[in-house]
Scaffold this motif. Sequence first.
Motif, PDB file in Angstrom:
ATOM      1  N   VAL A  67      40.944 192.206 -40.458  1.00 48.56           N
ATOM      2  CA  VAL A  67      42.355 192.906 -40.182  1.00 48.56           C
ATOM      3  C   VAL A  67      42.152 194.534 -40.641  1.00 48.56           C
ATOM      4  O   VAL A  67      42.613 195.269 -39.599  1.00 48.56           O
ATOM      5  N   ALA A  68      41.476 194.924 -41.490  1.00 50.72           N
ATOM      6  CA  ALA A  68      41.308 196.196 -41.820  1.00 50.72           C
ATOM      7  C   ALA A  68      40.205 196.930 -40.810  1.00 50.72           C
ATOM      8  O   ALA A  68      40.447 198.090 -40.380  1.00 50.72           O
ATOM      9  N   ALA A  69      39.389 195.970 -40.296  1.00 48.82           N
ATOM     10  CA  ALA A  69      38.364 196.677 -39.295  1.00 48.82           C
ATOM     11  C   ALA A  69      39.190 196.765 -37.912  1.00 48.82           C
ATOM     12  O   ALA A  69      38.379 197.628 -37.169  1.00 48.82           O
ATOM     13  N   CYS A  70      40.108 196.182 -37.701  1.00 48.13           N
ATOM     14  CA  CYS A  70      40.807 196.207 -36.465  1.00 48.13           C
ATOM     15  C   CYS A  70      41.967 196.966 -36.452  1.00 48.13           C
ATOM     16  O   CYS A  70      42.773 197.026 -35.560  1.00 48.13           O
ATOM     17  N   ALA A  71      42.391 197.806 -37.480  1.00 43.80           N
ATOM     18  CA  ALA A  71      43.703 198.331 -37.734  1.00 43.80           C
ATOM     19  C   ALA A  71      43.782 199.536 -36.699  1.00 43.80           C
ATOM     20  O   ALA A  71      45.007 199.784 -36.646  1.00 43.80           O
ATOM     21  N   ALA A  72      43.118 200.105 -36.181  1.00 38.88           N
ATOM     22  CA  ALA A  72      43.215 201.203 -35.178  1.00 38.88           C
ATOM     23  C   ALA A  72      43.746 200.255 -33.887  1.00 38.88           C
ATOM     24  O   ALA A  72      43.872 201.304 -32.921  1.00 38.88           O
ATOM     25  N   PHE A  73      43.687 199.200 -33.683  1.00 39.21           N
ATOM     26  CA  PHE A  73      44.351 198.768 -32.220  1.00 39.21           C
ATOM     27  C   PHE A  73      45.532 199.191 -32.010  1.00 39.21           C
ATOM     28  O   PHE A  73      45.860 199.404 -30.873  1.00 39.21           O
ATOM     29  N   GLY A  81      55.452 205.496 -27.991  1.00 44.35           N
ATOM     30  CA  GLY A  81      54.940 204.063 -27.778  1.00 44.35           C
ATOM     31  C   GLY A  81      56.044 202.956 -28.559  1.00 44.35           C
ATOM     32  O   GLY A  81      56.405 203.421 -29.608  1.00 44.35           O
ATOM     33  N   CYS A  82      56.127 201.814 -28.091  1.00 40.88           N
ATOM     34  CA  CYS A  82      57.088 200.946 -28.497  1.00 40.88           C
ATOM     35  C   CYS A  82      56.392 200.504 -29.895  1.00 40.88           C
ATOM     36  O   CYS A  82      55.206 200.243 -30.058  1.00 40.88           O
ATOM     37  N   PRO A  83      57.328 200.185 -30.939  1.00 44.32           N
ATOM     38  CA  PRO A  83      56.858 199.540 -32.236  1.00 44.32           C
ATOM     39  C   PRO A  83      55.847 198.219 -31.914  1.00 44.32           C
ATOM     40  O   PRO A  83      56.330 197.508 -30.774  1.00 44.32           O
ATOM     41  N   PRO A  84      54.779 197.904 -32.555  1.00 45.55           N
ATOM     42  CA  PRO A  84      53.908 196.829 -32.197  1.00 45.55           C
ATOM     43  C   PRO A  84      54.958 195.523 -32.554  1.00 45.55           C
ATOM     44  O   PRO A  84      55.596 195.350 -33.504  1.00 45.55           O
ATOM     45  N   THR A  85      54.592 194.395 -31.587  1.00 46.31           N
ATOM     46  CA  THR A  85      55.301 193.239 -31.426  1.00 46.31           C
ATOM     47  C   THR A  85      54.656 192.046 -32.393  1.00 46.31           C
ATOM     48  O   THR A  85      55.260 191.493 -32.953  1.00 46.31           O
ATOM     49  N   PHE A  86      53.452 192.380 -32.434  1.00 47.60           N
ATOM     50  CA  PHE A  86      52.528 191.186 -33.117  1.00 47.60           C
ATOM     51  C   PHE A  86      51.445 192.148 -34.261  1.00 47.60           C
ATOM     52  O   PHE A  86      51.218 193.185 -33.904  1.00 47.60           O
ATOM     53  N   THR A  87      51.428 191.459 -35.208  1.00 48.64           N
ATOM     54  CA  THR A  87      50.488 192.148 -36.236  1.00 48.64           C
ATOM     55  C   THR A  87      49.005 192.026 -36.005  1.00 48.64           C
ATOM     56  O   THR A  87      48.760 191.090 -35.025  1.00 48.64           O
ATOM     57  N   ILE A  88      48.025 192.855 -36.632  1.00 48.50           N
ATOM     58  CA  ILE A  88      46.802 192.729 -36.353  1.00 48.50           C
ATOM     59  C   ILE A  88      46.226 191.386 -36.886  1.00 48.50           C
ATOM     60  O   ILE A  88      45.463 190.670 -36.439  1.00 48.50           O
ATOM     61  N   TRP A 121      51.349 177.787 -35.847  1.00 46.51           N
ATOM     62  CA  TRP A 121      51.249 178.000 -37.482  1.00 46.51           C
ATOM     63  C   TRP A 121      50.154 178.904 -37.826  1.00 46.51           C
ATOM     64  O   TRP A 121      50.415 179.487 -38.744  1.00 46.51           O
ATOM     65  N   PHE A 122      49.222 178.480 -37.586  1.00 47.29           N
ATOM     66  CA  PHE A 122      48.091 179.194 -38.029  1.00 47.29           C
ATOM     67  C   PHE A 122      48.112 180.675 -37.644  1.00 47.29           C
ATOM     68  O   PHE A 122      47.707 181.434 -38.321  1.00 47.29           O
ATOM     69  N   VAL A 123      48.589 181.069 -36.539  1.00 45.62           N
ATOM     70  CA  VAL A 123      48.727 182.335 -35.779  1.00 45.62           C
ATOM     71  C   VAL A 123      49.779 183.194 -36.722  1.00 45.62           C
ATOM     72  O   VAL A 123      50.238 184.227 -36.302  1.00 45.62           O
ATOM     73  N   LEU A 124      50.624 182.370 -37.312  1.00 42.90           N
ATOM     74  CA  LEU A 124      51.627 182.833 -38.078  1.00 42.90           C
ATOM     75  C   LEU A 124      53.050 183.265 -37.035  1.00 42.90           C
ATOM     76  O   LEU A 124      53.674 184.395 -37.167  1.00 42.90           O
ATOM     77  N   LEU A 125      52.909 182.430 -36.042  1.00 49.08           N
ATOM     78  CA  LEU A 125      54.154 182.553 -35.168  1.00 49.08           C
ATOM     79  C   LEU A 125      55.532 182.072 -35.307  1.00 49.08           C
ATOM     80  O   LEU A 125      55.095 180.741 -35.580  1.00 49.08           O
ATOM     81  N   PRO A 126      56.441 182.667 -35.471  1.00 52.62           N
ATOM     82  CA  PRO A 126      57.606 181.987 -35.729  1.00 52.62           C
ATOM     83  C   PRO A 126      58.110 180.898 -34.711  1.00 52.62           C
ATOM     84  O   PRO A 126      57.434 180.905 -33.599  1.00 52.62           O
ATOM     85  N   LEU A 137      46.222 189.454 -25.346  1.00 55.23           N
ATOM     86  CA  LEU A 137      44.920 188.795 -25.974  1.00 55.23           C
ATOM     87  C   LEU A 137      43.786 189.558 -25.298  1.00 55.23           C
ATOM     88  O   LEU A 137      42.794 189.811 -26.306  1.00 55.23           O
ATOM     89  N   ALA A 138      43.621 189.750 -24.143  1.00 54.98           N
ATOM     90  CA  ALA A 138      42.469 190.409 -23.576  1.00 54.98           C
ATOM     91  C   ALA A 138      42.268 191.761 -23.978  1.00 54.98           C
ATOM     92  O   ALA A 138      40.910 192.121 -24.327  1.00 54.98           O
ATOM     93  N   ASN A 139      43.297 192.574 -24.306  1.00 49.41           N
ATOM     94  CA  ASN A 139      42.957 193.931 -24.857  1.00 49.41           C
ATOM     95  C   ASN A 139      42.434 193.962 -25.852  1.00 49.41           C
ATOM     96  O   ASN A 139      41.648 194.855 -26.456  1.00 49.41           O
ATOM     97  N   PHE A 140      42.789 193.169 -26.870  1.00 53.93           N
ATOM     98  CA  PHE A 140      42.553 192.976 -28.427  1.00 53.93           C
ATOM     99  C   PHE A 140      40.870 192.558 -28.309  1.00 53.93           C
ATOM    100  O   PHE A 140      40.167 192.867 -29.153  1.00 53.93           O
ATOM    101  N   HIS A 141      40.698 191.518 -27.664  1.00 45.16           N
ATOM    102  CA  HIS A 141      39.284 190.997 -27.408  1.00 45.16           C
ATOM    103  C   HIS A 141      38.291 192.060 -27.223  1.00 45.16           C
ATOM    104  O   HIS A 141      37.335 192.214 -27.614  1.00 45.16           O
ATOM    105  N   ALA A 142      38.824 192.821 -25.962  1.00 42.30           N
ATOM    106  CA  ALA A 142      38.155 194.091 -25.699  1.00 42.30           C
ATOM    107  C   ALA A 142      37.987 195.069 -26.563  1.00 42.30           C
ATOM    108  O   ALA A 142      36.807 195.780 -27.163  1.00 42.30           O
TER     109      ALA A 142
END
Length: 359
Positions: A67-73, A81-88, A121-126, A137-142
């Motif tokens: 999570v720390a390594a990807c904080a700049a996403f 920009g809009c506030p992020p909808t999902f957490t790192i 549940w694992f991904v912490l989605l309500p 998902l593709a943007n984060f993977h890239a």
Amino acid sequence: MPIVPPALRAGTRDLPDVPPLVQYLIGVFLAPILAWLSSLVYRPLLRRCADHPLVLLAQWYDPAALVAACAAFHHAPGTPGCPPTFTIEQFVRAEIVRAWADTCSDPALEELLTTNLLVRWFVLLPLAASPPDHSTLANFHAFLTAHAPDAFFRDVLTFLEQLDPEPPDATPQIVDTFAMASPVAATSSVAQLLRHLTLRLARLWLAHAPPTLQHALPPLDLGALTDPGFARTAVARQQQLQAAVAVTEWVVAELTPHLPGLDPSLRAAVAAYLDALAKVQADELTTDATGYVLERLAQDRGERRLASAVDIEATFRKHDGSPAVLGTNAVISTTATRIRAAVALTGSTSDSAAPVAVL
């Protein structure tokens, strides 16, 4: 029979048809009500799936380092920009699910996040929340691939060392090799290989050499290097070989004196092509006293012959009874639980060199 149940059709009210006061109370306490409902749904699910890999992983593995390594996403605070909808952390956990699901595609991962309660549940989605779509998902993977390509690998190794310590200097290891074919085609002739190497060298110089050194490249006909035409006779083939050698020697002679004036990275790339051109001529050709170029006999050619200008590190690997494979001789050193070292040697490297290479 309607495909969509009546309760899910467009226009269905979000709150039940109850008195306004009850609707107000539901709206005020909606968050704790949904959390309570999630507990009701997930508790029996997790009890029944206690041995599931994702459930076990959630108990043992903390993705904080990733999570720390990807904080700049996410965009920096204070920028438009809009506030992020999902957490790192949710994106990181989604990547773990991708690996668990056999490196599935982005649409397949989105489907899992939409339909699989255990994955949600694992991904912490309500329970009532929408998952990230496949493009997000593709943007984060890239981003992960470009900015933290080895973060997952290194964190998993650290996790394994904590969970199952295995000192590499005191644990028996087994070394094995296997041929990996290069994803390129072997060049059909020596003349074609020389032309292709020269063409790639010329394009590299034109694209990256400083303006003050552009003049060093001879005025080549790049079209002739790309497609010299089909040689129908032995004489025509010999003429093409002679011409390819002449152009190669011309380019090498003109560019070599200017190597010291290049930046280190470009100098290394140019030198690699110059070395490859010299090696092809040394391995494949011989020149008589009159300057006439001839191809060497098969038994007189170099052991580590180049066969592609695209992958100049690949050479042929030959096992008895099997066709020769252009590529690498991959070497791995393993214990009972994991791979401790991996080295990719050029294809013609003998297996006897493998243990020293991994050590």
